[in-house]
Write a protein that holds these residues in place. Structure first.
Motif, PDB file in Angstrom:
ATOM      1  N   MET A 182      -3.269  -5.103  -2.447  1.00 14.41           N
ATOM      2  CA  MET A 182      -3.176  -5.231  -0.983  1.00 14.41           C
ATOM      3  C   MET A 182      -2.729  -6.634  -0.611  1.00 14.41           C
ATOM      4  O   MET A 182      -1.858  -6.839   0.248  1.00 14.41           O
ATOM      5  CB  MET A 182      -4.548  -4.941  -0.338  1.00 14.41           C
ATOM      6  N   MET A 183      -3.341  -7.626  -1.255  1.00 15.01           N
ATOM      7  CA  MET A 183      -3.018  -9.018  -0.942  1.00 15.01           C
ATOM      8  C   MET A 183      -1.554  -9.308  -1.287  1.00 15.01           C
ATOM      9  O   MET A 183      -0.827  -9.879  -0.467  1.00 15.01           O
ATOM     10  CB  MET A 183      -3.940  -9.952  -1.724  1.00 15.01           C
ATOM     11  N   LEU A 214       1.019  -7.199   1.143  1.00 13.51           N
ATOM     12  CA  LEU A 214       1.181  -7.674   2.521  1.00 13.51           C
ATOM     13  C   LEU A 214       1.754  -9.092   2.567  1.00 13.51           C
ATOM     14  O   LEU A 214       2.462  -9.437   3.508  1.00 13.51           O
ATOM     15  CB  LEU A 214      -0.158  -7.598   3.272  1.00 13.51           C
ATOM     16  N   THR A 215       1.432  -9.891   1.552  1.00 10.85           N
ATOM     17  CA  THR A 215       2.061 -11.219   1.489  1.00 10.85           C
ATOM     18  C   THR A 215       3.556 -11.056   1.231  1.00 10.85           C
ATOM     19  O   THR A 215       4.388 -11.708   1.879  1.00 10.85           O
ATOM     20  CB  THR A 215       1.421 -12.067   0.373  1.00 10.85           C
ATOM     21  N   THR A 251      10.804  -9.905   4.178  1.00 15.46           N
ATOM     22  CA  THR A 251      11.449  -9.483   5.432  1.00 15.46           C
ATOM     23  C   THR A 251      11.816 -10.658   6.338  1.00 15.46           C
ATOM     24  O   THR A 251      12.315 -10.452   7.432  1.00 15.46           O
ATOM     25  CB  THR A 251      10.530  -8.524   6.224  1.00 15.46           C
ATOM     26  N   ARG A 252      11.584 -11.888   5.876  1.00 21.27           N
ATOM     27  CA  ARG A 252      11.886 -13.037   6.728  1.00 21.27           C
ATOM     28  C   ARG A 252      13.370 -13.135   7.063  1.00 21.27           C
ATOM     29  O   ARG A 252      13.742 -13.550   8.150  1.00 21.27           O
ATOM     30  CB  ARG A 252      11.449 -14.331   6.038  1.00 21.27           C
ATOM     31  N   TRP A 261      -7.456  -4.221  -4.305  1.00 22.65           N
ATOM     32  CA  TRP A 261      -7.538  -5.350  -3.351  1.00 22.65           C
ATOM     33  C   TRP A 261      -6.482  -6.409  -3.671  1.00 22.65           C
ATOM     34  O   TRP A 261      -5.858  -6.955  -2.771  1.00 22.65           O
ATOM     35  CB  TRP A 261      -8.948  -5.953  -3.381  1.00 22.65           C
ATOM     36  N   ALA A 314       5.288  -8.561   2.088  1.00 19.01           N
ATOM     37  CA  ALA A 314       5.895  -8.014   3.312  1.00 19.01           C
ATOM     38  C   ALA A 314       6.404  -9.136   4.206  1.00 19.01           C
ATOM     39  O   ALA A 314       7.383  -8.963   4.937  1.00 19.01           O
ATOM     40  CB  ALA A 314       4.875  -7.161   4.064  1.00 19.01           C
ATOM     41  N   ASP A 315       5.735 -10.286   4.151  1.00 19.81           N
ATOM     42  CA  ASP A 315       6.221 -11.446   4.904  1.00 19.81           C
ATOM     43  C   ASP A 315       7.456 -12.039   4.222  1.00 19.81           C
ATOM     44  O   ASP A 315       8.525 -12.131   4.819  1.00 19.81           O
ATOM     45  CB  ASP A 315       5.099 -12.480   5.018  1.00 19.81           C
ATOM     46  N   TYR A 316       7.327 -12.367   2.946  1.00 20.27           N
ATOM     47  CA  TYR A 316       8.410 -13.078   2.257  1.00 20.27           C
ATOM     48  C   TYR A 316       9.695 -12.243   2.192  1.00 20.27           C
ATOM     49  O   TYR A 316      10.795 -12.781   2.334  1.00 20.27           O
ATOM     50  CB  TYR A 316       7.969 -13.474   0.843  1.00 20.27           C
ATOM     51  N   ALA A 327     -11.156  -0.979  -7.740  1.00 19.20           N
ATOM     52  CA  ALA A 327     -11.212  -1.560  -6.391  1.00 19.20           C
ATOM     53  C   ALA A 327     -10.659  -2.983  -6.412  1.00 19.20           C
ATOM     54  O   ALA A 327      -9.880  -3.367  -5.532  1.00 19.20           O
ATOM     55  CB  ALA A 327     -12.644  -1.550  -5.864  1.00 19.20           C
ATOM     56  N   ALA A 328     -11.050  -3.753  -7.424  1.00 20.52           N
ATOM     57  CA  ALA A 328     -10.552  -5.132  -7.518  1.00 20.52           C
ATOM     58  C   ALA A 328      -9.031  -5.138  -7.639  1.00 20.52           C
ATOM     59  O   ALA A 328      -8.338  -5.934  -6.996  1.00 20.52           O
ATOM     60  CB  ALA A 328     -11.199  -5.837  -8.711  1.00 20.52           C
TER      61      ALA A 328
END
Lengths: 549, 89
Positions: B72-73, B76-77, B83-84, B69, B79-81, B65-66
């Motif tokens: 996931m972090m 999704l982070t 696709t900018r 998680w 996903a920002d960098y 799980a750790a």
């Protein structure tokens, strides 16, 4: 493993029937206690103290905002006042509020255990919290900090001239208290359930605390690391967030909100657990859709980790990432809505007892719905661009964190007060307080929705004169809210001396905590309870059991 | 005990590889090699020093799980960098 585990191994053992309040009167019996109930009281006193300090800061803010010129404080002073308010209220009141007080007290009782799994760790958790709290107080006395509770870079790392490092150290330390509590709750719920207390028989309060413990353990370390990086960059010039050093300020926002958005669910999930107990007890009915409500808690905990980017829609985050975060933010409303529908459906055809706890619960539902629906508005990219960093956002999160969590905290305090203290309070005054809080809250924060929609930015204390009327309404509401919050302090304390003695089960509620005396004996139960049926087994739906109720 | 000494030696070896790799002209592969070495170190620590090899299913689930998680972090982070630049910043 603790003594609590041994108890289950010896179910027929008789234990001493002495109230936990009478099991020692020295200071040492309180400050060195490993009894979860006494530690809960220590937390209750501590968070009340910090609530008072955070409340004083809020009062200063609302006084300053009475006039458009911001006459009371300097710009710098105002920045420090709202930063102090946010930091104290988030980390030293809201996050520990329900889990560490009510949860600490009630969880072992609800599952039929003698204590939490790690009693010494529980006490250590309180001491860590107190150390962090003292450092925060030192920061206040030393001039404070002006970054807001969010510590955004590059303000916090390059420009802020307050005691940033000391403050982030305090929050860093308080995180360990949170993590220890989360570990303690998870292990307790896994290992110390009474015989017959299967997962499908767990009260929903337990499910919500299990969910919040997952967030405690998985999210808090990220905040701790992020704040240490802020301190490292500020003190040693290590480039993490500063572009001049090869860093990226948006990285801070990603890391900070990876913790801090789930932190909202840290605050509201325990509140939801409280409401499930209050509603079923008042309606004398089994919760409508037990498994939906239980799984919704876990779903909120998991999906709540995937929505943080909605805090960054106007920060320069990729529009594609924003669209994805927007979708997920709307998705997290689904399990929240399930809970609201199920609470209201539980009331349908219930044998409803309109006492103070129910009034608080009803207040919670209304305020949470308002906060949740405006949260959906904020999850929409186009609307968020308009109202981002305005009072609309301030009103939205206060509807969730204060209207929701604080109202539920007061509801929980009233519901379990007879169990905690063994005394009954004045019901009429309690009902009046519930109504005063509801009216005062709406008068304070509803005008802020209007202010925000009209364009009033947050964190400014000088504003155009046309906003003054709504600001005055808001400040008047804050005064009323303060009266509402102060009232329970008086009648609850009065009840300690003069209140009638509480029976074991004053609400006619189900749940193991109501089968033991009020206040409970030192080891919670004189005999190990054995659970033979699910939670919320009320006579209304099971007339055969009415005679035994 | 011997096992732990061997694992410690392996960690030291991986540390040495990290240092050497940092100074080699590996181009864009350099960070990925560093991530790989870090992953190997973390796996050794989890498996031997944190005794995951002898733990039950619940503790292993908590470990997974750790990891999930963290993933996931990072995802999704990223996903920002990543696709900018798609619409010119």
């Amino acid at each position: 493993m603790s003594d609590a585990a041994l108890d289950i191994d010896r179910p027929d053992e008789e234990v001493e029937d002495i109230s936990y309040l009478r099991a020692g009167h020295s200071l040492g019996s309180w400050f060195l206690t490993t009894d979860h109930k006494r530690i809960a009281i220590l937390y209750l006193v501590s968070i009340t103290f910090f609530f008072l300090i955070g409340g004083v800061a809020a009062a200063l803010i609302r006084l300053d905002l009475l006039t458009p010129a911001g006459d009371l404080m300097t710009n710098e002073g105002y920045n420090r006042a709202f930063s102090l308010h946010g930091i104290i209220m988030v980390w030293f009141f809201l996050i520990p509020s329900i889990p560490n007080t009510i949860g600490n007290f009630i969880i072992p009782l609800m599952i039929g255990a003698r204590d939490l799994a790690f009693p010494r760790l529980n006490l250590l958790s309180w001491y860590i919290y107190i150390v962090a709290g003292f450092i925060t107080l030192a920061v206040v006395l030393g001039g404070g900090v002006d970054t807001g509770w969010t510590f955004y870079t590059p303000l916090s790392t390059m420009y802020a001239n307050g005691m940033v490092v000391a403050t982030v150290v305090a929050v860093f330390i308080s995180g360990f208290s949170t993590i220890l509590t989360g570990i303690n709750f998870i292990v307790t719920i896994h290992k110390l359930r009474a015989p017959g207390m299967t997962w499908s028989r767990l009260p929903l309060f337990i499910w919500s605390h299990y969910a919040v413990s997952i967030i405690f353990v998985l999210a808090t370390p990220v905040l701790a690391i992020t704040l240490i990086l802020v301190a490292a960059e500020r003190l040693f010039g290590i480039g993490v967030f500063d572009p001049a050093l090869g860093g990226d300020p948006l990285l801070f926002q990603h890391l900070f909100w990876f913790y801090s958005h789930p932190a909202v669910y840290i605050m509201v999930l325990p509140a939801m657990g409280v409401i499930s107990e209050l509603i079923t007890s008042a309606a004398h009915k089994r919760i409508f859709g037990y498994w939906f409500v239980a799984i919704a808690s876990i779903a909120i905990a998991v999906i709540g980790f995937l929505v943080w980017g909605h805090h960054m829609f106007v920060s320069g985050q990729s529009i594609y990432a924003s669209a994805f975060f927007s979708f997920l933010s709307i998705a997290v409303a689904v399990p929240s809505a399930i809970k609201v529908y199920n609470w209201t459906a539980t009331l349908y055809k219930g044998d409803i007892m309109i006492d103070a706890p129910l009034l608080f619960a009803m207040g919670f539902i209304g305020l949470f719905v308002a906060g949740g629906l405006t949260g959906l508005m904020l999850a929409m990219l186009a609307i968020d661009v308009h109202v981002h960093d305005t009072y609309f956002v301030v009103a939205h999160f206060h509807y969730i964190m204060v209207g929701g969590t604080v109202t539920a905290f007061f509801g929980a305090l009233h519901y379990w007060w007879p169990k905690i203290t063994g005394r009954l309070y004045n019901e009429t005054l309690a009902r009046i307080a519930a109504v005063v809080i509801l009216v005062g809250f709406n008068l304070t924060f509803f005008p802020q929705f209007m202010l925000g929609y009209e364009g009033m930015p947050r964190r400014y204390h000088v504003y155009p004169p046309e906003f003054q009327l709504l600001q005055v309404f808001s400040s008047a509401g804050a005064a009323l809210l303060a009266v509402g919050y102060a009232m329970p302090t008086f009648y609850l304390l009065w009840s300690l001396r003069r209140g009638p003695r509480a029976p074991a089960n004053p609400w006619g509620a189900t749940g193991l905590e109501w089968t033991t005396s009020s206040p409970p004996p030192k080891h919670n139960f004189t005999q190990q309870p054995v659970v033979v049926r699910g939670p919320y087994y009320y006579p209304l739906e099971h007339p055969a059991s009415r005679a035994n109720a | 005990m011997i096992r732990l000494v061997l694992v410690s030696a392996a960690l030291m070896l991986l540390l040495a590889v990290t240092v050497v790799a940092a100074h080699l002209p590996l181009g864009p592969a350099k960070p990925w090699i560093a991530y790989g070495i870090a992953f190997a170190k973390a796996t050794l620590i989890l498996w031997f020093f944190m005794e995951m090899r002898s733990e039950g299913a619940t503790a292993r689930l908590a470990m997974v799980a750790a990891g999930v998680w963290l993933l996931m972090m990072l995802t999704l982070t990223a996903a920002d960098y990543l696709t900018r630049s798609w619409i010119g910043g």
